[in-house]
Design a protein around this motif. Structure first.
Motif, PDB file in Angstrom:
ATOM      1  N   MET A   1       6.954 -47.155   5.119  1.00 16.35           N
ATOM      2  CA  MET A   1       7.970 -47.012   5.050  1.00 16.35           C
ATOM      3  C   MET A   1       8.766 -45.945   5.685  1.00 16.35           C
ATOM      4  N   SER A   2      10.220 -45.794   5.859  1.00 18.08           N
ATOM      5  CA  SER A   2      10.565 -45.472   6.482  1.00 18.08           C
ATOM      6  C   SER A   2      11.000 -43.406   5.883  1.00 18.08           C
ATOM      7  N   LEU A   3      10.914 -42.527   6.652  1.00 12.83           N
ATOM      8  CA  LEU A   3      11.093 -41.387   5.776  1.00 12.83           C
ATOM      9  C   LEU A   3      13.186 -40.856   6.515  1.00 12.83           C
ATOM     10  N   PRO A   4      13.344 -40.197   4.800  1.00 13.14           N
ATOM     11  CA  PRO A   4      15.003 -40.139   5.367  1.00 13.14           C
ATOM     12  C   PRO A   4      15.224 -39.023   5.825  1.00 13.14           C
ATOM     13  N   SER A   5      16.120 -39.608   6.842  1.00 13.87           N
ATOM     14  CA  SER A   5      16.898 -39.058   8.069  1.00 13.87           C
ATOM     15  C   SER A   5      17.169 -37.454   7.664  1.00 13.87           C
ATOM     16  N   THR A   6      17.987 -36.873   8.564  1.00 11.99           N
ATOM     17  CA  THR A   6      18.242 -35.546   8.870  1.00 11.99           C
ATOM     18  C   THR A   6      20.073 -35.196  10.030  1.00 11.99           C
ATOM     19  N   ILE A   7      20.428 -34.267   9.932  1.00 10.64           N
ATOM     20  CA  ILE A   7      21.166 -34.319  10.984  1.00 10.64           C
ATOM     21  C   ILE A   7      20.932 -32.865  11.732  1.00 10.64           C
ATOM     22  N   ALA A   8      21.798 -33.079  12.744  1.00 13.79           N
ATOM     23  CA  ALA A   8      22.249 -32.188  13.690  1.00 13.79           C
ATOM     24  C   ALA A   8      21.867 -31.220  14.008  1.00 13.79           C
ATOM     25  N   SER A   9      22.673 -30.795  12.959  1.00 16.31           N
ATOM     26  CA  SER A   9      23.778 -29.424  13.279  1.00 16.31           C
ATOM     27  C   SER A   9      24.506 -29.594  12.170  1.00 16.31           C
ATOM     28  N   VAL A  90      19.427 -38.997   3.526  1.00 13.25           N
ATOM     29  CA  VAL A  90      19.394 -37.455   3.970  1.00 13.25           C
ATOM     30  C   VAL A  90      18.656 -37.237   3.213  1.00 13.25           C
ATOM     31  N   THR A  91      17.878 -36.356   4.263  1.00 18.67           N
ATOM     32  CA  THR A  91      17.340 -34.638   3.504  1.00 18.67           C
ATOM     33  C   THR A  91      17.071 -33.339   4.221  1.00 18.67           C
ATOM     34  N   ASP A  92      17.201 -32.282   3.893  1.00 17.10           N
ATOM     35  CA  ASP A  92      17.001 -30.978   4.831  1.00 17.10           C
ATOM     36  C   ASP A  92      18.287 -30.665   4.666  1.00 17.10           C
ATOM     37  N   VAL A  93      19.277 -30.295   3.705  1.00 13.13           N
ATOM     38  CA  VAL A  93      20.968 -30.846   4.165  1.00 13.13           C
ATOM     39  C   VAL A  93      21.611 -30.375   2.670  1.00 13.13           C
ATOM     40  N   VAL A  94      22.032 -29.179   2.751  1.00 19.38           N
ATOM     41  CA  VAL A  94      22.724 -28.327   1.871  1.00 19.38           C
ATOM     42  C   VAL A  94      24.066 -28.978   2.010  1.00 19.38           C
ATOM     43  N   ALA A  95      25.053 -29.728   1.532  1.00 19.40           N
ATOM     44  CA  ALA A  95      26.581 -29.848   1.316  1.00 19.40           C
ATOM     45  C   ALA A  95      27.505 -29.022   0.241  1.00 19.40           C
ATOM     46  N   VAL A  96      27.941 -28.414   0.760  1.00 20.73           N
ATOM     47  CA  VAL A  96      29.843 -27.455   0.299  1.00 20.73           C
ATOM     48  C   VAL A  96      30.897 -28.250   0.574  1.00 20.73           C
ATOM     49  N   VAL A  97      31.215 -28.330  -0.670  1.00 15.46           N
ATOM     50  CA  VAL A  97      33.043 -28.431  -0.683  1.00 15.46           C
ATOM     51  C   VAL A  97      33.369 -28.195  -0.854  1.00 15.46           C
ATOM     52  N   SER A  98      34.318 -26.701  -0.587  1.00 14.65           N
ATOM     53  CA  SER A  98      35.558 -25.698  -1.184  1.00 14.65           C
ATOM     54  C   SER A  98      36.472 -26.868  -1.237  1.00 14.65           C
ATOM     55  N   VAL A 129      19.263 -37.310  13.154  1.00 13.26           N
ATOM     56  CA  VAL A 129      18.305 -37.140  13.767  1.00 13.26           C
ATOM     57  C   VAL A 129      17.263 -38.068  12.799  1.00 13.26           C
ATOM     58  N   ASP A 130      16.566 -38.774  13.445  1.00 13.02           N
ATOM     59  CA  ASP A 130      15.568 -39.833  12.544  1.00 13.02           C
ATOM     60  C   ASP A 130      13.765 -38.870  12.522  1.00 13.02           C
ATOM     61  N   ARG A 131      13.562 -39.256  11.301  1.00 13.82           N
ATOM     62  CA  ARG A 131      12.343 -38.254  10.789  1.00 13.82           C
ATOM     63  C   ARG A 131      11.194 -39.903  10.857  1.00 13.82           C
ATOM     64  N   VAL A 132      10.468 -38.879  11.933  1.00 10.44           N
ATOM     65  CA  VAL A 132       9.220 -40.765  11.891  1.00 10.44           C
ATOM     66  C   VAL A 132       8.259 -40.225  11.912  1.00 10.44           C
ATOM     67  N   PRO A 133       6.808 -40.649  11.725  1.00 10.56           N
ATOM     68  CA  PRO A 133       5.993 -39.783  11.197  1.00 10.56           C
ATOM     69  C   PRO A 133       5.042 -40.448  13.279  1.00 10.56           C
ATOM     70  N   LEU A 134       4.273 -39.844  13.468  1.00 13.34           N
ATOM     71  CA  LEU A 134       3.599 -39.785  14.627  1.00 13.34           C
ATOM     72  C   LEU A 134       2.240 -39.305  14.909  1.00 13.34           C
ATOM     73  N   THR A 135       0.585 -40.299  15.413  1.00 20.31           N
ATOM     74  CA  THR A 135      -0.206 -39.840  15.509  1.00 20.31           C
ATOM     75  C   THR A 135      -0.167 -39.420  16.956  1.00 20.31           C
ATOM     76  N   SER A 136      -1.129 -37.905  17.363  1.00 19.79           N
ATOM     77  CA  SER A 136      -1.489 -37.612  17.907  1.00 19.79           C
ATOM     78  C   SER A 136      -2.470 -38.271  19.083  1.00 19.79           C
ATOM     79  N   LEU A 137      -2.970 -38.746  20.550  1.00 22.94           N
ATOM     80  CA  LEU A 137      -4.098 -38.942  21.006  1.00 22.94           C
ATOM     81  C   LEU A 137      -3.864 -38.222  21.873  1.00 22.94           C
ATOM     82  N   THR A 138      -5.403 -38.237  22.349  1.00 24.34           N
ATOM     83  CA  THR A 138      -5.622 -37.132  23.550  1.00 24.34           C
ATOM     84  C   THR A 138      -7.218 -37.516  24.270  1.00 24.34           C
ATOM     85  N   LEU A 139      -6.667 -37.323  25.375  1.00 25.84           N
ATOM     86  CA  LEU A 139      -7.587 -38.290  26.921  1.00 25.84           C
ATOM     87  C   LEU A 139      -7.959 -37.654  27.344  1.00 25.84           C
ATOM     88  N   ASP A 140      -9.084 -37.100  28.166  1.00 24.25           N
ATOM     89  CA  ASP A 140      -9.592 -36.323  29.411  1.00 24.25           C
ATOM     90  C   ASP A 140      -9.346 -37.580  30.953  1.00 24.25           C
TER      91      ASP A 140
END
Length: 213
Positions: A1-9, A90-98, A129-140
């Protein structure tokens, strides 16, 4: 299931209906407290507006939601504003209509359409801005092999929507890769193939990453 998006600015959008002016401000926020501060600042700056109606959605899954009609008839402003935010996922946003009243009453239905359209119009001009879950992998990887392995990982990452972190050079070259959770095993298999089984990718944490559209 995809996460809600947000806005860049932050975004402003002006709508005029029967001489009433509806000025929408959309602002990305990380908490309810931050949203409240945005609303307070707008109220202070535009003190001459008759109404400052508010809708906000906050949290990775949009867990916290709130709206206010600010003196408009109940259910004609904040709720339709919030419904637009929900519908546009959309999430992490506040809308104000004056609103500056133009002397012509719009009626309940007119207000619902006006406040909903005001927020929808602002979202149309926002940078998403899309919100995506990513899993980290490291290798030496031994320094002698780092360039070749990194080039192969770049090709794989581009084909699979993964993100490569900047290499860290110490006793060995530590390479970081962030992939969708469902692609972890494929990424580990790719690392094994590239290095002929001599290097194992270690799975780390999964975190939410912002990705501009």
């Amino acid at each position: 299931m995809s996460l809600p998006s947000t806005i860049a600015s932050a975004v402003e959008h002006r709508l005029e209906i029967k001489r009433s002016v509806f000025l929408t401000r959309l602002t990305p926020v990380a908490s309810v407290e931050e949203a409240d501060a945005v609303v307070a600042a707008i109220r202070k700056a535009d003190w001459d507006a008759r109404h400052h109606c508010v809708a906000l959605i906050i949290g990775p899954h949009g867990e916290r939601q709130r709206s206010s009609d600010d003196g408009e008839p109940a259910g004609t402003a904040g709720v339709p504003m919030l419904e637009v935010l929900r519908h546009r996922d959309v999430t992490d946003v506040v809308a104000v209509v004056s609103r500056w009243f133009g002397g012509v009453k719009l009626g309940a239905g007119g207000l619902v359409r006006a406040y909903g359209s005001a927020v929808s119009g602002a979202l149309d001009v926002a940078r998403w801005v899309d919100r995506v879950p990513l899993t980290s992998l490291t290798l030496d990887v031994p320094h002698a092999d780092a360039g070749r392995v990194l080039a192969s990982l770049h090709t794989w990452a581009d084909a699979h929507g993964a993100v490569l972190d900047d290499p860290v050079y110490g006793a060995a070259a530590t390479l970081g890769l962030r992939v969708a959770p469902e692609a972890v095993e494929a990424a580990r298999a790719e690392v094994a193939a590239i290095t002929s089984g001599s290097v194992e990718a270690v799975v780390g944490d999964t975190s939410i990453v912002d990705r501009p559209r």
